[in-house]
Design an enzyme around this catalytic site. Structure first.
Site, short mmCIF file in Angstrom:
data_model
loop_
_atom_site.label_atom_id
_atom_site.label_comp_id
_atom_site.label_asym_id
_atom_site.label_seq_id
_atom_site.Cartn_x
_atom_site.Cartn_y
_atom_site.Cartn_z
N GLU A 51 -44.36 20.05 -40.60
CA GLU A 51 -43.72 21.13 -39.56
C GLU A 51 -44.22 22.54 -39.70
O GLU A 51 -44.02 23.20 -38.96
CB GLU A 51 -42.30 21.01 -40.06
CG GLU A 51 -41.76 19.65 -39.81
CD GLU A 51 -41.95 19.20 -38.37
OE1 GLU A 51 -41.49 20.20 -37.34
OE2 GLU A 51 -42.05 18.15 -37.99
N SER A 64 -41.62 -18.37 -12.16
CA SER A 64 -41.57 -18.40 -10.80
C SER A 64 -40.72 -17.11 -10.38
O SER A 64 -40.70 -17.02 -9.02
CB SER A 64 -40.64 -19.52 -10.27
OG SER A 64 -41.65 -20.73 -10.63
#
Length: 886
Positions: A74, A334
């Site tokens: 950081e 399908s």
């Protein structure tokens, strides 16, 4: 403006100092507040999300290697700067003013923002952050600032501060954290949800590697440690809504509202979830799973077609952090065929174009492996509509080869399928498959995985007339003081012409009727199953459908792929549990909503582009006038009239019913003979109507005892069902002859042979106007005219629903056809029919009547053509291939 002057460093140091002093520095950080998630009404609470796990510790309790990991991730210059990075501030201001987002904050700035400010993206907030950071550096030592930062940063998992995070991720006190564990915690600070190894292990590991390498570059770490074991997420917000919270948190983070803000800043979040629909999803899933095998898993996602808002979401009931079955990808089977149809319509291929649906067929892209239809159904001259209703594989594979698999994939992306799943490109072969990175025509079979939430979006696009609205969970976010933090403006895009979308709805409407999943309102959809290996079992089963108001996807499978069976040990099909769950959910979710009709079909595209009659297997024609006198094989349904020329055979299904009298009145007035396919149970209710049918010169057809799918029964069970219906007919009209047998839903299976053995000619059809769907009298009449060809058998109904529109359509159409020279005839017969026995039929041990002796079959001329044998069964396949069924 003074703030802009300070931030942009464009004024004197004196002005900057004056501004810094003008911003008061609070003595203590603000207490974290839980946020509230509301349903779409903005009043009903969905959940409360807040930090409950916090325990401050001194900096001395945090190992140096853990501190180094945080600094490397950081702010590696933390001990060298004075609280702010002027370069970073300038970069952030430019980005934010231009509409972007830019970080580059120091640890001191992050602490100032997290402890005293909001997450608002503005120049004013950035200016205050700058001023507070300067004052913090003057008021406290670096170690004191780092200690405060480590104790107030949000690490995810409800953990606020390093002590809570150490326990949440590793189950240890902070002083026992290792360098490797510290790097994990440092990595999650940037995105506490997405970089949690439990949520995205790949992204978390990549960020951890970067932190470790940064530490080594800074000389803070010698060797690369092993990646540590991370604890699973402790149960939080259990139940189905837990996963909804996860999805909301992800969506907010993608729009700049961090997990920390959600957990600590008391936000009010109005979601898209509908309280009635969400309750329906949870309760209906629980009800349908009650008593079923415990290892079955269900996903259900419902999307508003008009906005893309998620109205209901069920991905599992364990709660936050657990596996989400609704967002994971599975073979679409399908349910993908409507996407192929949409791609075909985009390319100018109409849904009434005719294709070769024989089985098996060989295709160049199949590497020599023949492709079969479910239950090896045969339909050598099929429209795409008929192929969809029967869920045939070979016609849709042929369509995909004609237009190209890449165009089908592009259509899927346009409609709403994600381009990547878990960072890997979707709808292409994976490593180890025949064509890695490319899409084969097997896409038509739904072999590539698609997530249930994406399929819900795809079908929502159909329901919206071809306009895709991006799926989303959040409507707006506001701060505790009522200030609007974020308001969603979802993206919309037309991706399919409205006429083509209407045609898709017309075809899928026929499918819903055929699968028996109509939710008491106009609806369209498709089922699907994916086979489990080379077995008769399935590993997943689907139902995806929509009304104009709501589109939803239902998936049933297992956590570890394997056969899915119900409590009775039967294979779960798409038309069974998934379709029933979809129907019941839709009915409850839309209970108080007015019904809206589906759009009428437009019939876009050409109908002369199919491959029917050009079989690649034989090279010979499979239909047309030339073949009109060929003989159908034993058990093959006839689809032609007895006489030749411009004739048609009118056949009625699913009666007798109160509407049968209206139909008979019409036929008597027009002097037309027809065939009535009657259901055994209905014969017992209306014997007088059956007697009238016979007395007025019409012909009877056996249509099963309860209109069940005989195609799924054994030969003996199908024969017993047909014989029981014969007995009911004989009881109503002693000595009557029943020349024909028609399988409900056209799902023949072994029943065609059973009907033949009992002395009935199997009866199919060429023309099907889908009058079951109540499209309107004009549409019914128009569909019959457009599909009509010489010697065609026409399917309409006198029972099974509201038939007023069928009667109205025929009232207009019959005189019109007569004026054009059409003659009404009966279907041809290929089996010698004899009067039914008048003596009672002896029951079989199971309680069903035993069949009468079967007469011998005779041959009669018959053309080949479009028949209606269908079913939602599936074919066996080689283990190296993939099949789908509906």
């Amino acid at each position: 403006m003074a703030i802009a002057a300070v931030v942009c460093c464009a004024t004197t140091a004196g002005a900057a100092e004056a501004y810094v002093r003008s911003v008061p520095l609070p003595t203590e950080p603000s207490e974290p507040q839980a946020s509230t998630l509301y349903y779409r009404d903005g009043r009903t609470i969905l959940a409360r999300v807040g930090t409950t796990n916090r325990n401050d510790v001194p900096l001395s309790a945090v190992p140096e290697e853990v501190r180094h990991a945080v600094l490397a991730a950081e702010d590696r210059d933390f001990y060298d700067h004075h609280g702010v990075s002027v370069r970073g501030v300038l970069r952030a201001v430019v980005a934010n003013v231009s509409g972007g987002r830019q970080g580059a904050s120091t640890i001191t700035q992050q602490y100032a923002r997290n402890a005293f400010l909001t997450q608002e993206v503005s120049v004013e907030r950035k200016g205050k952050e700058f001023a507070l950071a300067v004052q913090l550096e003057r008021e406290y030592s670096k170690d004191e600032i780092l200690e405060r930062y480590l104790n107030t940063i949000y690490y995810g998992r409800g953990a606020y501060g390093i002590a809570a995070a150490a326990y949440a991720y590793f189950g240890v006190a902070p002083e026992r954290l290792t360098a490797a564990q510290g790097a994990v915690l440092a990595a999650v600070i940037r995105d506490p949800y997405q970089l949690d190894p439990a949520n995205d292990s790949q992204a978390a590991r990549a960020r951890w590697n970067w932190v470790i390498e940064s530490e080594r570059d800074l000389g803070w770490l010698d060797a690369v440690p092993e990646y540590p074991v991370v604890s699973p997420v402790a149960p939080r917000e259990t139940g189905a809504n837990g996963l909804v919270i996860d999805r909301v948190e992800q969506e907010l983070a993608a729009h700049g509202i961090t997990s920390r803000a959600l957990h600590t800043q008391g936000l009010s979040v109005v979601t898209t979830l509908d309280p009635v629909a969400q309750e329906a999803a949870v309760s209906q899933v629980a009800g349908h799973l009650a008593g079923q095998p415990k290892d079955l898993q269900v996903a259900l996602v419902a999307v508003d077609p008009g906005s893309g808002g998620v109205r209901a979401y069920y991905g599992g009931d364990q709660g936050r952090g657990f596996f989400d079955y609704a967002s994971a990808a599975y073979p679409a089977a399908s349910t993908f065929k409507p996407i192929v149809l949409a791609a075909a319509l985009r390319e100018g291929i109409g849904y009434l174009s005719r294709w070769d649906g024989t089985s098996p067929r060989t295709f160049t892209g199949r590497l020599g492996v023949p492709l079969e239809n479910p239950a090896n159904q045969q339909c050598p001259d099929c429209t795409l509509e008929q192929a969809m209703v029967k869920s045939l594989n070979t016609p849709f594979y042929a369509v995909t080869e004609k237009i190209g698999a890449d165009r089908v994939r592009a259509m899927a992306y346009d409609l709403g399928v994600q381009r990547k799943y878990a960072g890997t490109r979707s709808l292409v072969d994976a490593e180890g498959e025949p064509m890695p990175g490319k899409t084969r025509s097997d896409i038509a079979l739904g072999r590539y995985p698609v997530a249930p939430d994406d399929l819900a979006s795809v079908y929502a696009t159909f329901a919206a007339g071809g306009v895709r609205h991006d799926r989303h969970f959040v409507e707006n976010v506001s701060a505790p003081d009522g200030r609007q933090v974020w308001n969603v403006v979802p993206a919309s895009k037309r991706v399919l012409d409205s006429s083509a979308a209407a045609d898709v709805s017309a075809v899928l409407g026929a499918v819903v009727r055929g699968d028996g999943a109509v939710p008491n309102r106009p609806a369209a959809g498709k089922t699907g199953v994916q086979q489990w290996g080379d077995t008769h079992d399935n590993q997943v089963a689907w139902m995806v459908g929509y009304t104009p108001e709501l589109a939803s996807a239902v998936w049933i499978g297992k956590a570890r792929p394997g056969p899915i069976r119900d409590r009775l040990g039967r294979a779960i099909e798409g038309r069974t549990m998934p379709a029933q769950l979809w129907r019941d959910f839709t009915q409850v979710a839309l209970n108080d909503r007015p019904k809206t009709a589906l759009p009428k079909p437009v019939h876009v595209g050409r109908t002369d582009v199919g491959d029917a009659g050009r079989s690649k297997k034989t090279g010979k024609s499979t239909g047309g006038v030339k073949d009109a006198d060929t003989k159908p094989g034993r058990g093959i349904p006839v689809v032609r009239t007895a006489g030749k020329g411009q004739r048609l055979a009118l056949t009625f299904d699913d009666g007798p019913s109160p509407y049968t009298a209206q139909v008979l009145d019409l036929l008597a007035e027009q002097q037309v003979r027809a065939t009535f396919c009657v259901v055994g149970e209905e014969v017992q209710k209306y014997p007088d109507l059956v007697r009238r049918i016979v007395a007025e010169g019409h012909v009877l057809c056996n249509h099963s005892w309860k209109h069940d799918d005989l195609g799924q029964l054994s030969a003996s069970a199908a024969k017993a069902d047909i014989a029981r219906t014969d007995a009911a007919i004989a009881a109503a009209v002693p000595g009557v002859t029943v020349p024909f047998f028609r399988a409900p839903f056209g799902s023949w299976g072994r029943s065609a042979m059973a009907g033949t053995d009992l002395g009935h000619t199997p009866l199919g059809w060429v023309v099907d106007p889908d009058d079951w769907l109540l499209p309107g009298a004009d549409v019914i009449a128009d569909r019959i005219e457009k599909q009509l060809q010489p010697r065609a058998v026409v399917l309409v109904h006198d029972g099974g629903g509201e038939r007023d529109q069928t009667v109205a359509a025929l009232t207009r159409l019959i005189p019109k056809l007569k004026s054009k020279g059409w003659t009404f005839d009966l279907p041809e017969r290929t089996v010698r029919s004899e009067p039914l026995p008048t003596a009672p039929v002896k029951p079989t041990p199971s309680g069903s009547p035993s069949p009468s002796p079967s007469p011998s079959a005779t041959s009669a001329p018959s053309p080949s053509g479009s028949v209606k044998p269908s079913g939602s069964g599936k074919s066996r396949r080689p283990s190296t291939t993939s099949t789908s069924a509906g």
